[in-house]
Design an enzyme around this catalytic site. Sequence first.
Site, mmCIF file in Angstrom:
data_model
loop_
_atom_site.group_PDB
_atom_site.id
_atom_site.type_symbol
_atom_site.label_atom_id
_atom_site.label_comp_id
_atom_site.label_asym_id
_atom_site.label_seq_id
_atom_site.Cartn_x
_atom_site.Cartn_y
_atom_site.Cartn_z
ATOM 1 N N THR A 8 -3.685 7.135 9.188
ATOM 2 C CA THR A 8 -3.547 7.091 10.652
ATOM 3 C C THR A 8 -2.372 7.907 11.174
ATOM 4 O O THR A 8 -2.237 8.081 12.382
ATOM 5 C CB THR A 8 -3.347 5.628 11.120
ATOM 6 O OG1 THR A 8 -2.187 5.110 10.446
ATOM 7 C CG2 THR A 8 -4.547 4.763 10.790
ATOM 8 N N GLN B 7 -4.981 -0.249 -1.113
ATOM 9 C CA GLN B 7 -3.991 -1.135 -0.460
ATOM 10 C C GLN B 7 -2.990 -1.639 -1.515
ATOM 11 O O GLN B 7 -2.737 -0.939 -2.484
ATOM 12 C CB GLN B 7 -4.683 -2.310 0.256
ATOM 13 C CG GLN B 7 -5.469 -1.913 1.499
ATOM 14 C CD GLN B 7 -6.829 -1.322 1.216
ATOM 15 O OE1 GLN B 7 -7.639 -1.912 0.538
ATOM 16 N NE2 GLN B 7 -7.107 -0.146 1.746
ATOM 17 N N GLY C 65 -5.869 5.692 2.085
ATOM 18 C CA GLY C 65 -5.586 7.132 2.150
ATOM 19 C C GLY C 65 -4.802 7.469 0.905
ATOM 20 O O GLY C 65 -3.635 7.099 0.790
ATOM 21 N N HIS C 66 -5.453 8.089 -0.060
ATOM 22 C CA HIS C 66 -4.816 8.390 -1.348
ATOM 23 C C HIS C 66 -4.564 9.889 -1.437
ATOM 24 O O HIS C 66 -5.500 10.686 -1.443
ATOM 25 C CB HIS C 66 -5.691 7.897 -2.509
ATOM 26 C CG HIS C 66 -5.839 6.411 -2.532
ATOM 27 N ND1 HIS C 66 -6.568 5.733 -3.471
ATOM 28 C CD2 HIS C 66 -5.309 5.456 -1.715
ATOM 29 C CE1 HIS C 66 -6.490 4.437 -3.233
ATOM 30 N NE2 HIS C 66 -5.749 4.243 -2.163
ATOM 31 N N GLY D 146 0.819 -1.214 0.000
ATOM 32 C CA GLY D 146 0.000 0.000 0.000
ATOM 33 C C GLY D 146 0.846 1.255 0.000
ATOM 34 O O GLY D 146 2.084 1.202 0.105
ATOM 35 N N ASP D 147 0.184 2.393 -0.193
ATOM 36 C CA ASP D 147 0.821 3.716 -0.158
ATOM 37 C C ASP D 147 1.909 3.899 -1.213
ATOM 38 O O ASP D 147 2.872 4.647 -1.024
ATOM 39 C CB ASP D 147 1.419 4.009 1.239
ATOM 40 C CG ASP D 147 0.368 3.906 2.323
ATOM 41 O OD1 ASP D 147 -0.796 4.217 2.033
ATOM 42 O OD2 ASP D 147 0.721 3.506 3.443
ATOM 43 N N GLY E 210 1.548 5.372 -3.965
ATOM 44 C CA GLY E 210 1.339 6.628 -4.708
ATOM 45 C C GLY E 210 0.231 6.483 -5.743
ATOM 46 O O GLY E 210 0.177 7.218 -6.732
ATOM 47 N N LYS E 211 -0.698 5.544 -5.479
ATOM 48 C CA LYS E 211 -1.786 5.270 -6.432
ATOM 49 C C LYS E 211 -2.617 6.520 -6.711
ATOM 50 O O LYS E 211 -2.943 6.832 -7.855
ATOM 51 C CB LYS E 211 -2.699 4.154 -5.881
ATOM 52 C CG LYS E 211 -1.977 2.832 -5.665
ATOM 53 C CD LYS E 211 -2.867 1.811 -4.974
ATOM 54 C CE LYS E 211 -3.174 2.094 -3.526
ATOM 55 N NZ LYS E 211 -2.045 2.012 -2.599
HETATM 56 P P1 GDP Z 1 -1.546 5.718 -2.048
HETATM 57 O O1 GDP Z 1 -2.272 5.207 -0.864
HETATM 58 O O2 GDP Z 1 -0.956 4.631 -2.874
HETATM 59 O O3 GDP Z 1 -2.351 6.678 -2.876
HETATM 60 O O4 GDP Z 1 -0.298 6.538 -1.472
HETATM 61 P P2 GDP Z 1 -0.314 7.584 -0.243
HETATM 62 O O5 GDP Z 1 -0.960 8.824 -0.686
HETATM 63 O O6 GDP Z 1 -0.829 6.944 0.996
HETATM 64 O O7 GDP Z 1 1.240 7.768 0.002
HETATM 65 C C1 GDP Z 1 2.097 8.215 -0.986
HETATM 66 C C2 GDP Z 1 2.797 9.473 -0.475
HETATM 67 O O8 GDP Z 1 3.892 9.780 -1.325
HETATM 68 C C3 GDP Z 1 1.913 10.705 -0.508
HETATM 69 O O9 GDP Z 1 2.303 11.564 0.527
HETATM 70 C C4 GDP Z 1 2.224 11.326 -1.881
HETATM 71 O O10 GDP Z 1 1.986 12.737 -1.908
HETATM 72 C C5 GDP Z 1 3.689 11.023 -1.984
HETATM 73 N N1 GDP Z 1 4.196 10.800 -3.354
HETATM 74 C C6 GDP Z 1 3.602 10.193 -4.401
HETATM 75 N N2 GDP Z 1 4.466 10.095 -5.432
HETATM 76 C C7 GDP Z 1 5.628 10.653 -5.019
HETATM 77 C C8 GDP Z 1 6.916 10.812 -5.625
HETATM 78 O O11 GDP Z 1 7.181 10.416 -6.754
HETATM 79 N N3 GDP Z 1 7.867 11.415 -4.868
HETATM 80 C C9 GDP Z 1 7.638 11.852 -3.598
HETATM 81 N N4 GDP Z 1 8.622 12.431 -2.917
HETATM 82 N N5 GDP Z 1 6.437 11.714 -2.988
HETATM 83 C C10 GDP Z 1 5.463 11.103 -3.705
HETATM 84 P P1 IMO Z 2 -3.824 2.610 0.650
HETATM 85 O O1 IMO Z 2 -4.993 2.427 -0.278
HETATM 86 C C1 IMO Z 2 -1.181 0.919 3.685
HETATM 87 C C2 IMO Z 2 -2.913 -2.059 6.392
HETATM 88 C C3 IMO Z 2 -3.078 -1.663 7.851
HETATM 89 C C4 IMO Z 2 -2.959 -3.022 8.504
HETATM 90 C C5 IMO Z 2 -3.649 -3.960 7.509
HETATM 91 C C6 IMO Z 2 -5.107 -4.239 7.838
HETATM 92 O O2 IMO Z 2 -3.697 3.986 1.186
HETATM 93 O O3 IMO Z 2 -2.570 2.080 0.037
HETATM 94 P P2 IMO Z 2 -7.368 -2.854 7.842
HETATM 95 O O4 IMO Z 2 -7.678 -1.457 8.290
HETATM 96 O O5 IMO Z 2 -7.634 -3.081 6.396
HETATM 97 O O6 IMO Z 2 -7.991 -3.881 8.726
HETATM 98 O O7 IMO Z 2 -5.783 -3.016 8.073
HETATM 99 O O8 IMO Z 2 -3.565 -3.304 6.257
HETATM 100 N N1 IMO Z 2 -3.553 -1.127 5.436
HETATM 101 C C7 IMO Z 2 -2.873 -0.270 4.661
HETATM 102 N N2 IMO Z 2 -1.547 0.011 4.601
HETATM 103 N N3 IMO Z 2 -2.032 1.522 2.831
HETATM 104 C C8 IMO Z 2 -3.352 1.238 2.857
HETATM 105 O O9 IMO Z 2 -4.217 1.709 1.928
HETATM 106 C C9 IMO Z 2 -3.837 0.332 3.825
HETATM 107 N N4 IMO Z 2 -5.053 -0.149 4.142
HETATM 108 C C10 IMO Z 2 -4.862 -1.047 5.120
HETATM 109 O O10 IMO Z 2 -2.067 -0.792 8.262
HETATM 110 O O11 IMO Z 2 -1.608 -3.422 8.570
HETATM 111 MG MG MG Z 3 -2.247 5.420 1.223
#
Ligand code: GDP
Ligand code: IMO
Ligand code: MG
Length: 422
Positions: free
Chosen positions: A300, A223, A40-41, A12-13, A15-16
């Site tokens: 979180t 995720q 959290g996107h 997860g996270d 940068g989707k």
């Molecule tokens: P998602 O859940 O996959 O949408 O990713 P998140 O938003 O939770 O986390 C990605 C984090 O990296 C966010 O704070 C974005 O603003 C940041 N981000 C995305 N792409 C880049 C990148 O290429 N470089 C940097 N430095 N930050 C990035």
């Molecule tokens: P995005 O879409 C990162 C993780 C939680 C925990 C496990 C189970 O932003 O990439 P849950 O709340 O689903 O019961 O948690 O999955 N988790 C994530 N980690 N990015 C996420 O979403 C996540 N959604 C759930 O931290 O370990």
């Molecule tokens: Mg996220």
Amino acid sequence: MPVDAILGLQWGDEGKGKIVDYLADQYHAVCRFQGGPNAGHTLWIQGKKIVLHTLPSGIFRSNTLNLIGNGVVIDPITLSKEIDTVHSDIPDLIDRLFISRKAHLILPTHRWIDLASEHAKGKQKIGSTLRGIGPCYMDKTGRNGLRIGDINQNSFRSDYFALKEKHLQFLKQFPQADFNIEEEEQKWFDSIEKINQLQSINAEYWLNSMLVKNASVLAEGAQGTMLDVDFGTYPYVTSSNTIAAGICTGLGIAPNKIRKVIGIAKAYCTRVGSGPFPSELLDETGEKLRKEGNEFGSTTGRPRRCGWLDLVQLRYSVMINGVTDLCITKIDVLNHFEEIKMVNGYVLNNNEQTNELPFHLETIKHVTTTPLKGWQQELSNITDKEHLPSEVKSFLNSIQTNTTIPVSILSTGPGRDELMIF
Ligand code: GDP
Ligand code: IMO
Ligand code: MG
């Protein structure tokens, strides 16, 4: 026209949100197909940071429709708050937002059960976001759930109270966990009124008829593959199918409608919450990745665990999802590393070497790595592949060679336009 997808390949996270927001104006519709407010996107729109939890990341593109699919679990409280937050920036949001009648509702007691069961697990806790995701999907598969389409049924309130009563009985097995049910219930019913104003539809018909009319659709994953309930690091996973297969069940489209699967991976790895993480760095290098990458959870705020890019894990995700294109994000976070590593294999507790994910990742004794030279310069002024430092090219080549998939998007910063398309 077929459906393209953006999916996370790690934990997860990746940068989707940023990439979906960038690509969304090339599509008629962006559709979320699983997960819920655990996601959290992050989007950066005209210098403003926006974190979306339930809304698809196409909402800021004025010509794009957005669908919350049947595979998503919806907390009315979070969704109505989210709509309030972005509404002033997107006056026509309500006209472009659709919700499947078959999407399930997260009840306050789902969050309460999440909280109580996580507390009861002690050291074995999943590290859930405590948004009620697991308990809601349990009711879905247990055939007890309430759906968006139930809101206007006469029996909605009585069905709600019957389900709540079941939950209260279930909660008796856990030690007490603090939860103000009266307050949360009031907010929930108020929010139900609000989301009932949204366009709830038979989304599978809506989407398939759009495809017949040659509309282009982008499916947005939440995720990542390693959090998939079947193929992730079970039991430290979420409760939905985050992988490409989840698109079909989460939207009501057939597998042969899917064209491109764009897999997103960070240039390193992160994980938030508990569970195995083979390439995790518990030293100052891990700390440096967290600092340079600002690795704190979007939902979180928890610090994310950090480690090197893991090619064994990446190949697995490419295989499971049928990835056709790779997008590497956060390459800029590695700008100031003299040496960068990639994990190329695992040594198990029995000293066997492998380049496959074992059944229990806990049986990995240590990882083996390939060192690469860092580029030690900023990338912000570079706009095309040819001008990238040779070390960045080698880094990308290693990924391509190891996965056999082309890297077609490289993200060099959080901003919408900080990326290169190859
Ligand atoms: P998602 O859940 O996959 O949408 O990713 P998140 O938003 O939770 O986390 C990605 C984090 O990296 C966010 O704070 C974005 O603003 C940041 N981000 C995305 N792409 C880049 C990148 O290429 N470089 C940097 N430095 N930050 C990035
Ligand atoms: P995005 O879409 C990162 C993780 C939680 C925990 C496990 C189970 O932003 O990439 P849950 O709340 O689903 O019961 O948690 O999955 N988790 C994530 N980690 N990015 C996420 O979403 C996540 N959604 C759930 O931290 O370990
Ligand atoms: Mg996220």
